[in-house]
Motif scaffolding. Structure first.
Motif, mmCIF file in Angstrom:
data_model
loop_
_atom_site.group_PDB
_atom_site.id
_atom_site.type_symbol
_atom_site.label_atom_id
_atom_site.label_comp_id
_atom_site.label_asym_id
_atom_site.label_seq_id
_atom_site.Cartn_x
_atom_site.Cartn_y
_atom_site.Cartn_z
ATOM 1 N N THR A 111 0.852 -1.187 0.000
ATOM 2 C CA THR A 111 0.000 0.000 0.000
ATOM 3 C C THR A 111 0.888 1.237 0.000
ATOM 4 O OG1 THR A 111 -0.109 -0.040 2.419
ATOM 5 C CG2 THR A 111 -1.899 -1.127 1.214
ATOM 6 N N GLY A 112 0.356 2.320 -0.567
ATOM 7 C CA GLY A 112 1.100 3.585 -0.592
ATOM 8 C C GLY A 112 2.358 3.472 -1.434
ATOM 9 N N ASN A 113 3.327 4.284 -1.112
ATOM 10 C CA ASN A 113 4.585 4.333 -1.857
ATOM 11 C C ASN A 113 5.726 3.696 -1.069
ATOM 12 O OD1 ASN A 113 3.449 5.721 -4.071
ATOM 13 N ND2 ASN A 113 3.517 7.644 -2.912
ATOM 14 N N GLU A 114 5.375 2.725 -0.199
ATOM 15 C CA GLU A 114 6.408 2.103 0.615
ATOM 16 C C GLU A 114 7.376 1.268 -0.219
ATOM 17 O OE1 GLU A 114 3.956 -1.868 1.993
ATOM 18 O OE2 GLU A 114 3.827 -0.073 3.261
ATOM 19 N N GLU A 115 6.875 0.688 -1.345
ATOM 20 C CA GLU A 115 7.734 -0.086 -2.239
ATOM 21 C C GLU A 115 7.339 0.200 -3.677
ATOM 22 O OE1 GLU A 115 9.266 -4.128 -1.068
ATOM 23 O OE2 GLU A 115 7.395 -4.128 0.077
ATOM 24 N N GLN A 116 8.222 -0.166 -4.590
ATOM 25 C CA GLN A 116 7.976 0.006 -6.017
ATOM 26 C C GLN A 116 8.171 -1.322 -6.723
ATOM 27 O OE1 GLN A 116 6.869 2.783 -7.655
ATOM 28 N NE2 GLN A 116 6.663 3.738 -5.628
ATOM 29 N N CYS A 117 7.348 -1.584 -7.723
ATOM 30 C CA CYS A 117 7.455 -2.828 -8.491
ATOM 31 C C CYS A 117 8.619 -2.725 -9.482
ATOM 32 C CB CYS A 117 6.162 -3.095 -9.256
ATOM 33 S SG CYS A 117 4.735 -3.385 -8.178
ATOM 34 N N GLU A 118 9.436 -3.766 -9.520
ATOM 35 C CA GLU A 118 10.583 -3.795 -10.417
ATOM 36 C C GLU A 118 10.536 -5.056 -11.262
ATOM 37 O OE1 GLU A 118 14.309 -3.050 -8.478
ATOM 38 O OE2 GLU A 118 13.346 -1.945 -6.831
ATOM 39 N N ASP A 119 11.311 -5.074 -12.321
ATOM 40 C CA ASP A 119 11.398 -6.226 -13.211
ATOM 41 C C ASP A 119 11.873 -7.430 -12.408
ATOM 42 O OD1 ASP A 119 11.856 -8.134 -15.131
ATOM 43 O OD2 ASP A 119 12.767 -6.722 -16.565
ATOM 44 N N ILE A 120 11.074 -8.537 -12.456
ATOM 45 C CA ILE A 120 11.382 -9.700 -11.631
ATOM 46 C C ILE A 120 12.700 -10.348 -12.020
ATOM 47 C CG2 ILE A 120 10.201 -11.446 -13.034
ATOM 48 C CD1 ILE A 120 9.060 -12.563 -10.391
ATOM 49 N N CYS A 121 13.092 -10.184 -13.281
ATOM 50 C CA CYS A 121 14.377 -10.745 -13.714
ATOM 51 C C CYS A 121 15.557 -10.011 -13.065
ATOM 52 C CB CYS A 121 14.506 -10.664 -15.239
ATOM 53 S SG CYS A 121 13.310 -11.696 -16.124
ATOM 54 N N MET A 122 15.339 -8.730 -12.676
ATOM 55 C CA MET A 122 16.395 -7.965 -12.022
ATOM 56 C C MET A 122 16.404 -8.204 -10.514
ATOM 57 S SD MET A 122 17.766 -6.593 -14.601
ATOM 58 C CE MET A 122 18.925 -5.532 -13.735
ATOM 59 N N ILE A 123 15.236 -8.502 -9.976
ATOM 60 C CA ILE A 123 15.140 -8.729 -8.529
ATOM 61 C C ILE A 123 15.768 -10.071 -8.154
ATOM 62 C CG2 ILE A 123 13.538 -9.075 -6.616
ATOM 63 C CD1 ILE A 123 11.624 -7.186 -8.002
ATOM 64 N N ASP A 124 15.369 -11.150 -8.860
ATOM 65 C CA ASP A 124 15.866 -12.497 -8.561
ATOM 66 C C ASP A 124 16.517 -13.060 -9.814
ATOM 67 O OD1 ASP A 124 16.399 -15.009 -7.653
ATOM 68 O OD2 ASP A 124 14.309 -15.626 -7.352
ATOM 69 N N LYS A 125 17.838 -12.994 -9.866
ATOM 70 C CA LYS A 125 18.559 -13.444 -11.054
ATOM 71 C C LYS A 125 18.699 -14.968 -11.109
ATOM 72 C CE LYS A 125 21.110 -9.131 -11.643
ATOM 73 N NZ LYS A 125 22.431 -8.480 -11.840
ATOM 74 N N THR A 126 18.236 -15.663 -10.051
ATOM 75 C CA THR A 126 18.275 -17.135 -10.058
ATOM 76 C C THR A 126 16.889 -17.736 -10.265
ATOM 77 O OG1 THR A 126 17.977 -17.269 -7.654
ATOM 78 C CG2 THR A 126 20.236 -17.079 -8.487
ATOM 79 N N ILE A 127 15.943 -16.910 -10.657
ATOM 80 C CA ILE A 127 14.560 -17.383 -10.757
ATOM 81 C C ILE A 127 14.395 -18.460 -11.822
ATOM 82 C CG2 ILE A 127 13.861 -15.603 -12.420
ATOM 83 C CD1 ILE A 127 11.166 -15.522 -10.915
ATOM 84 N N CYS A 128 15.271 -18.442 -12.836
ATOM 85 C CA CYS A 128 15.164 -19.432 -13.911
ATOM 86 C C CYS A 128 16.101 -20.612 -13.716
ATOM 87 C CB CYS A 128 15.446 -18.773 -15.269
ATOM 88 S SG CYS A 128 14.080 -17.719 -15.826
ATOM 89 N N GLY A 129 16.866 -20.604 -12.638
ATOM 90 C CA GLY A 129 17.786 -21.704 -12.434
ATOM 91 C C GLY A 129 18.855 -21.731 -13.499
#
Length: 780
Positions: free
Chosen positions: A182-200
Motif C-alpha cells: 500500500t502507498g509508496n512504501e515499495e515500487q514494483c521492479e522487473d522480476i528478472c532484475m530482482i531475482d537473477k536465479t529465478i530461472c535456475g
C-alpha cells in the motif's frame, strides 16, 4: 382596666388558635392563607444543592416527591428513588450497551451523558460531516484508487472496503517478496532484475505476459515457460546391459523416450512431443509384457519397473492439468498435475480398484528453493505383475516353517520430486488383499539394488491390517506391495495320511452304526434315535468332505458343497448337543421321560437350517474359497459361533458326567482293584469326550504357529470320530454286542436251531431292553 384584661385574654386565645392550626398540617404540607397547602420540595432555595443529588431529576407529588436519573444516566437501584436512599446515577456507555448503535463502518465514542458516531478510516459521511453527536451516521467507502498515481508504475490498484492494496503487474515484483503493498512504501521492479536465479539454469527474459525462462543446453522447464530450468538426464532411457534387447516390445518405446529427451535437451527445453502417443506406447508396452511370460526373472522385473517409473517422470509435466485417469487391459493409471509458480500444499488421494495413495503435495513438489513450477503425482497399478514378482524375497528373514506369499497387486508411485530416497513426511498406501486372510501381513517395496532386485521392508511399516486390506507407511517412493506370512504345518503328509485313512474308516463304522440303530428293533429308543441321526449327519458331512472339498473349478458347485458341509456339520453338532442333554437327564436327573421325536428333529435339523439360511442371505459370496469349498473368513463365525456354544454346553455335561461316573466307579464292583477302576473310568471318559464332540476344541489351536501336537490330536480325533462313535455306542454296549452275536449265530447255525434260538433270544433280549429303557441308565 377591665378592658385591658379582656384585650390581653383575646390576643392570648388568638395566639393559641394560630399555633394549634400550624401544628395540625401533615408532613409535606405547609400552612397557607387558606390552610395547609402542598410543600414543593423540588423547588430548593437558590444556591442550595439539589435535593436528589447529581445527575438526577426531582419530581414533586402531593405531600411528597421522588427522584430519577437524568437522560444518559442509570440508577444503581430502582428507577424511582427517594433523596434519603443510597442510589447513585452513573453514566450509560451506549457504545457498549448497543454495539450497532452507530451503524456500519463507524466508530462509537462514549460521552457524558451521550455519545458520538464517527466514520472509520477509509470512509466518509454522505452528509459531509464525519461526526454526529447522539445520532446515527451513514458512511460510504472512499475509493483510494481514484487518486492519481497511488500505486506508482507497473502496479495495479485494487480497492477494498475501507482500504486498498497494490499488486505488481505480470513480470514485476517486490524486493521484499511480498505479493501486495500500500502507498509508496515499495515500487514494483522487473522480476528478472530482482531475482537473477529465478530461472535456475536458464536466462530470465521479460515479455508481454510476464517473464519467461530460456533454458541452457541440457536443461528444461518442460514447456512451462515461467518455471525454473532443471537438468534433464537422458541416460535413464539408454539400454542398460542390453536388457531391452530381450524386451522386443520395449525397444521402440525406449528409443522414442531417448529421442524425445535429447530433443528437449538440444532445443534448450522448448521442444514438444506427442504426449498422448507416448502414453499409449507406455500402456501398450506394459500390456504386452504382462500378457506374455517375458518377465521371468527378477532382473527383468527391475528393468521393467525402472522404465515405467522414468517414463512417468518424463511425460508427467507435459500432461494438461489437472491430470489423467485411464486404464488398459493390464493397468490402471491416475496422474495428477499441478502447474504454477506457487508451491502446492495440502493432502491428495489417488486410487485404483486395488490400492489407494495418500500423499502431501509438498512432498511431491520437493524442495521449495528448487521448485520447477509443476508438481506431478502418479499411481500405476498392475493387473498380474504379482505373478512374476512373487518369490523374490532377498534378505528378508523368516521364522521356522514361515514362508511369504504376495497378497496384493503391485503399484508404482512416481512424483516430480527427484529426491525421494528419504522423504521428510511419509506417504500412506492402502492395499486390498487378493485373499481375505487374518495372517500376518508385511509392507514391502521393490529394491532394484538388492542383487538383481527383490522385495524389501526397509523404510516401510505397517499402520493397520484387517482380513480385507492393509495400510502401509513408507518414507521413500518406488514400487510397493503387501506380502502375507504363511506358516506351513509340519509333517503335512503324515496329517493328510491320517485324514485320508481315518475318514474312510469313520464312514464304514458310521454306516454300521446307521444299520444297527435303524434295523435292530430291540435296542431302539429315544436315545438310539439321537445316535442314529448323529451318525447320519456325520456320515453325509464326511462323505461330502472327501468327495467335494477340493472341487473349486465350478463356483456354483463349490458354493453348494460349502453350504451342504455347513449344514450337516452343524446338524452333527446339534445332535451331539442333544446327546449331552439326554446324558445329563439320564445320569444326573434320572428322568424316565424322553424327548418327543418332532422336537428332536426341529433341534437337530431345523436349527442348522435356520443358521445356514441366515448366513447365505447375509453373505452369499462367503461360500467357497479359491482353495477349498468351505466358508470364507467373513462367514466362518456362522459355523464357529454355534459350534463354540455347543462345545461349552457339552463340556459342562461332560464334567457332570465324569463326576457321576467317578462316584459310580467308587461304589460299583468293590471287588475290582484300584487299577482296573482307573482303567475303566479313563476309557469311559475319553469315549464320552468323543461322543459329545469336545475333542473339536483342539481345532481352536490350529491358527497358532508351532501347534503340531494340537494338529495331530485334532486330526486323529476328528477323522476317527465315526470309529469312536461305533466303539462307544455299539462295541461298549452289551446289548448291542449280544444282538451282533445273535445275528452271527443265526447266520452260521443250522436252520432248525436258528428258529428255536431266535425265539428264546428275541424274547429275552426284548425283556432286557425294556428293563434297561425303563431304568434310563446307560449300559456303560
Amino acid at each position: 382596666m377591665v378592658g385591658r384584661w379582656n384585650s390581653l385574654l383575646l390576643a392570648l386565645c388568638l395566639s393559641l388558635i394560630v399555633i394549634r392550626a400550624i401544628e395540625s398540617c401533615q408532613n409535606g404540607f405547609i400552612m397557607g392563607e387558606t390552610g395547609c397547602i402542598d410543600d414543593d420540595e423540588c423547588e430548593g432555595d437558590e444556591g442550595q444543592p439539589e435535593i436528589c443529588g447529581e445527575n438526577t431529576l426531582c419530581f414533586n407529588t402531593r405531600g411528597s416527591f421522588y427522584c430519577q436519573c437524568a437522560d444518559g444516566f442509570k440508577s444503581s437501584l430502582t428507577v424511582n428513588f427517594s433523596a434519603v436512599s443510597s442510589a447513585t446515577c452513573t453514566d450509560i456507555n451506549e457504545c457498549v450497551e448497543d454495539k450497532n448503535i452507530c451503524g456500519p463502518h463507524t466508530n462509537c465514542i462514549n460521552a457524558s451523558p451521550s455519545y458520538s458516531c464517527v466514520c472509520q478510516k477509509g470512509f466518509l459521511s454522505i452528509s459531509g460531516k464525519n461526526e454526529s453527536h447522539g445520532s446515527n451516521i451513514t458512511c460510504r467507502d472512499i475509493d483510494e484508487c481514484q487518486m492519481e498515481n497511488v500505486c506508482g508504475q507497473n502496479a495495479l490498484c485494487v480497492n477494498t472496503p475501507g482500504s486498498y492494496h497494490c499488486a505488481c503487474n505480470a513480470g514485476f515484483g517486490l524486493k521484499s517478496g511480498k505479493l501486495n503493498f500500500t502507498g509508496n512504501e515499495e515500487q514494483c521492479e522487473d522480476i528478472c532484475m530482482i531475482d537473477k536465479t529465478i530461472c535456475g539454469n536458464g536466462t530470465c527474459r521479460h515479455g508481454a505476459s510476464g517473464h519467461y525462462c530460456a533454458c541452457h543446453s541440457g536443461f528444461t522447464n518442460y514447456g512451462t515457460n515461467s518455471s525454473r530450468c532443471t537438468v534433464l538426464k537422458c541416460d535413464v532411457f539408454k539400454d542398460r546391459n542390453g536388457l531391452t534387447e530381450i524386451f522386443q516390445v520395449a525397444r521402440s518405446l525406449m528409443a522414442q523416450l531417448n529421442k524425445s529427451c535429447l530433443e528437449l535437451t538440444e532445443s534448450k527445453g522448448t521442444a514438444e512431443f506427442n504426449r498422448e502417443d507416448l502414453l499409449k506406447r507406455l500402456m501398450y508396452m506394459i500390456d504386452e509384457l504382462l500378457s506374455s511370460k517375458a518377465l521371468n526373472n527378477n532382473r527383468k522385473v527391475s528393468t521393467f519397473l525402472d522404465i515405467t517409473e522414468n517414463t512417468l517422470k518424463l511425460m508427467g509435466p507435459f500432461i494438461e492439468t489437472p491430470g489423467r485417469k485411464t486404464s488398459s487391459s493390464y493397468t490402471e493409471l491416475e496422474l495428477l498435475v499441478h502447474k504454477g509458480n506457487d508451491l502446492p500444499k495440502g493432502p491428495v488421494t489417488l486410487s485404483s480398484n486395488h490400492a489407494k495413495l495418500d500423499i502431501q503435495l509438498e512432498t511431491a513438489a520437493g524442495d521449495p528453493s528448487f521448485y520447477p513450477g509443476f508438481t506431478t503425482v502418479s499411481l500405476l497399478s498392475y493387473k498380474n505383475l504379482e505373478d512374476f514378482a512373487n518369490g523374490y524375497f532377498g534378505q528378508m528373514k523368516s521364522l521356522k516353517n514361515e514362508s511369504f506369499e504376495m497378497n496384493s497387486k503391485v503399484v508404482t508411485v512416481s512424483v516430480s520430486n527427484r529426491y525421494t530416497s528419504k522423504l521428510e513426511e511419509s506417504v500412506n498406501l492402502t492395499f486390498n488383499h487378493l485373499k481375505q486372510s487374518n495372517e500376518i501381513h508385511i509392507c514391502v517395496f521393490w529394491d532394484s539394488s538388492d542383487t538383481d532386485g527383490a522385495w524389501s521392508t526397509q523404510g516401510c511399516t505397517l499402520v493397520a491390517s484387517t482380513s480385507d486390506y492393509t495400510v502401509c507407511s513408507c518414507t521413500h517412493l518406488s514400487s510397493f506391495a503387501v506380502l502375507m506370512a504363511v506358516y506351513e504345518i509340519e509333517n503335512k503328509f503324515e496329517l493328510q495320511l491320517i485324514s485320508w485313512v481315518g475318514m474312510p474308516l469313520s464312514l464304514i463304522c458310521l454306516f454300521i452304526c446307521i444299520l444297527t440303530f435303524s434295523m435292530i428293533r430291540s435296542i431302539q429308543s429315544p436315545r438310539t434315535t439321537i445316535h442314529l441321526h448323529l451318525c447320519i449327519s456325520l456320515f453325509i458331512a464326511i462323505f461330502i468332505f472327501l468327495v467335494g472339498i477340493s472341487q473349486t473349478k465350478s463356483k456354483v458347485g463349490c458354493a453348494l458343497v460349502a453350504g451342504l458341509l455347513h449344514f450337516f456339520f452343524l446338524a452333527a453338532f446339534c445332535w451331539m448337543c442333544l446327546e449331552g442333554v439326554q446324558l445329563f437327564r439320564m445320569v444326573v436327573l434320572v428322568f424316565n421321560t424322553s424327548f418327543k421325536t418332532l422336537h428332536m428333529m426341529a433341534a437337530g435339523y431345523g436349527v442348522p437350517a435356520v443358521i445356514v439360511a441366515i448366513s447365505i442371505s447375509i453373505n452369499p459370496s462367503g461360500y467357497g474359497t479359491e482353495r477349498y469349498c468351505w466358508l470364507g473368513l467373513e462367514s466362518i463365525w456362522s459355523f464357529f459361533g454355534p459350534v463354540c456354544f455347543i462345545l461349552i454346553i457339552n463340556i459342562f455335561f461332560f464334567l457332570i458326567t465324569v463326576w457321576k461316573l467317578a462316584q459310580k466307579f467308587s461304589s460299583l464292583n468293590p471287588d475290582l482293584n484300584k487299577l482296573q477302576k482307573i482303567k475303566a473310568f479313563t476309557i469311559t471318559a475319553v469315549a464320552q469326550l468323543c461322543v459329545l464332540g469336545t475333542m473339536w476344541i483342539f481345532g481352536c489351536f490350529q491358527f497358532e504357529g508351532g501347534s503340531i501336537v494340537m494338529s495331530y490330536l485334532f486330526t486323529i480325533f476328528g477323522s476317527l470320530q465315526g470309529v469312536l462313535l461305533f466303539v462307544m455306542h455299539c462295541l461298549f454296549s452289551k446289548q448291542v454286542r449280544d444282538e451282533y452275536a445273535n445275528i452271527l449265530s443265526r447266520c452260521c447255525a443250522p436252520r432248525k436251531k436258528f428258529y428255536s434260538e431266535f425265539g428264546s433270544s428275541h424274547s429275552s433280549k426284548a425283556h432286557g431292553t425294556k428293563s434297561s429303557q425303563d431304568t434310563g441308565e446307560s449300559h456303560m
